[in-house]
Motif scaffolding. Structure first.
Motif, mmCIF file in Angstrom:
data_model
loop_
_atom_site.group_PDB
_atom_site.id
_atom_site.type_symbol
_atom_site.label_atom_id
_atom_site.label_comp_id
_atom_site.label_asym_id
_atom_site.label_seq_id
_atom_site.Cartn_x
_atom_site.Cartn_y
_atom_site.Cartn_z
ATOM 1 N N GLN A 1 0.836 -1.197 0.000
ATOM 2 C CA GLN A 1 0.000 0.000 0.000
ATOM 3 C C GLN A 1 0.875 1.252 0.000
ATOM 4 N N GLN A 2 1.989 1.206 0.716
ATOM 5 C CA GLN A 2 2.897 2.359 0.750
ATOM 6 C C GLN A 2 3.510 2.602 -0.626
ATOM 7 N N ASP A 3 3.900 1.526 -1.314
ATOM 8 C CA ASP A 3 4.447 1.666 -2.672
ATOM 9 C C ASP A 3 3.434 2.369 -3.579
ATOM 10 N N LEU A 4 2.188 1.903 -3.531
ATOM 11 C CA LEU A 4 1.149 2.502 -4.369
ATOM 12 C C LEU A 4 0.902 3.953 -3.977
ATOM 13 N N ALA A 5 0.884 4.221 -2.691
ATOM 14 C CA ALA A 5 0.692 5.599 -2.228
ATOM 15 C C ALA A 5 1.774 6.505 -2.795
ATOM 16 N N ASP A 6 3.014 6.046 -2.772
ATOM 17 C CA ASP A 6 4.124 6.839 -3.311
ATOM 18 C C ASP A 6 3.955 7.068 -4.810
ATOM 19 N N LEU A 7 3.593 6.014 -5.538
ATOM 20 C CA LEU A 7 3.427 6.128 -6.988
ATOM 21 C C LEU A 7 2.245 7.023 -7.363
ATOM 22 N N ALA A 8 1.192 6.972 -6.555
ATOM 23 C CA ALA A 8 -0.019 7.736 -6.846
ATOM 24 C C ALA A 8 0.002 9.130 -6.218
ATOM 25 N N GLU A 9 1.038 9.404 -5.448
ATOM 26 C CA GLU A 9 1.160 10.686 -4.734
ATOM 27 C C GLU A 9 -0.040 10.924 -3.820
ATOM 28 N N ALA B 1 -8.743 10.732 -7.167
ATOM 29 C CA ALA B 1 -7.930 9.734 -6.466
ATOM 30 C C ALA B 1 -7.825 8.462 -7.296
ATOM 31 N N VAL B 2 -8.933 8.033 -7.919
ATOM 32 C CA VAL B 2 -8.918 6.832 -8.751
ATOM 33 C C VAL B 2 -7.985 7.024 -9.945
ATOM 34 N N GLU B 3 -7.990 8.201 -10.529
ATOM 35 C CA GLU B 3 -7.092 8.483 -11.656
ATOM 36 C C GLU B 3 -5.632 8.408 -11.218
ATOM 37 N N LYS B 4 -5.323 8.971 -10.063
ATOM 38 C CA LYS B 4 -3.949 8.916 -9.548
ATOM 39 C C LYS B 4 -3.530 7.472 -9.283
ATOM 40 N N ILE B 5 -4.439 6.690 -8.739
ATOM 41 C CA ILE B 5 -4.137 5.285 -8.462
ATOM 42 C C ILE B 5 -3.935 4.517 -9.763
ATOM 43 N N ALA B 6 -4.787 4.756 -10.757
ATOM 44 C CA ALA B 6 -4.620 4.100 -12.063
ATOM 45 C C ALA B 6 -3.255 4.434 -12.648
ATOM 46 N N GLY C 1 -0.603 5.299 -10.950
ATOM 47 C CA GLY C 1 0.383 4.621 -10.106
ATOM 48 C C GLY C 1 0.498 3.140 -10.428
ATOM 49 N N LEU C 2 -0.629 2.532 -10.788
ATOM 50 C CA LEU C 2 -0.638 1.111 -11.154
ATOM 51 C C LEU C 2 -0.269 0.893 -12.620
ATOM 52 N N ASP C 3 -0.141 1.987 -13.375
ATOM 53 C CA ASP C 3 0.175 1.934 -14.795
ATOM 54 C C ASP C 3 -0.876 1.146 -15.578
ATOM 55 N N VAL C 4 -2.160 1.457 -15.279
ATOM 56 C CA VAL C 4 -3.277 0.851 -16.000
ATOM 57 C C VAL C 4 -4.204 1.967 -16.481
ATOM 58 N N GLU C 5 -5.036 1.639 -17.476
ATOM 59 C CA GLU C 5 -6.020 2.600 -17.938
ATOM 60 C C GLU C 5 -7.070 2.808 -16.848
ATOM 61 N N PHE C 6 -7.526 4.028 -16.737
ATOM 62 C CA PHE C 6 -8.526 4.421 -15.748
ATOM 63 C C PHE C 6 -9.716 3.459 -15.745
ATOM 64 N N LYS C 7 -10.213 3.118 -16.936
ATOM 65 C CA LYS C 7 -11.418 2.289 -17.060
ATOM 66 C C LYS C 7 -11.245 0.885 -16.501
ATOM 67 N N VAL C 8 -10.015 0.397 -16.442
ATOM 68 C CA VAL C 8 -9.755 -0.949 -15.927
ATOM 69 C C VAL C 8 -10.237 -1.088 -14.485
ATOM 70 N N LEU C 9 -10.120 -0.018 -13.725
ATOM 71 C CA LEU C 9 -10.521 -0.077 -12.320
ATOM 72 C C LEU C 9 -12.030 -0.180 -12.143
#
Length: 75
Positions: free
Chosen positions: A21-29, A51-56, A58-66
């Motif tokens: 979760q910390q890794d993702l938080a860092d990637l997603a700011e 927030a969802v866009e930032k997480i997408a 950070g995960l290097d996926v398209e927004f719609k995938v989530l």
């Protein structure tokens, strides 16, 4: 519920990529606490598209995938 779908996909993709979760938080700011809350339906019942866009990102996926319904049952 769309929030459950998004939180399920975030957690699933994060684990598939071997991220904490910390890794993702860092990637997603975003804060670690916020990522933890988003992944827990008991703590966070809603969250922003921003927030969802930032997480997408950070995960290097398209927004719609989530927003895609998962196959089978939620874990």
């Amino acid at each position: 519920n769309i929030y459950d779908t998004v939180r399920y996909n975030i957690r699933k993709l994060r684990k598939e990529k071997g991220l904490t979760q910390q890794d993702l938080a860092d990637l997603a700011e975003l804060s670690h606490g916020y990522i933890r809350e988003i992944e827990s339906p008991k703590m966070c019942t809603t969250f922003s598209l921003d927030a969802v866009e930032k997480i997408a990102n950070g995960l290097d996926v398209e927004f719609k995938v989530l927003f895609e319904e998962p196959d089978g049952e939620y874990k």
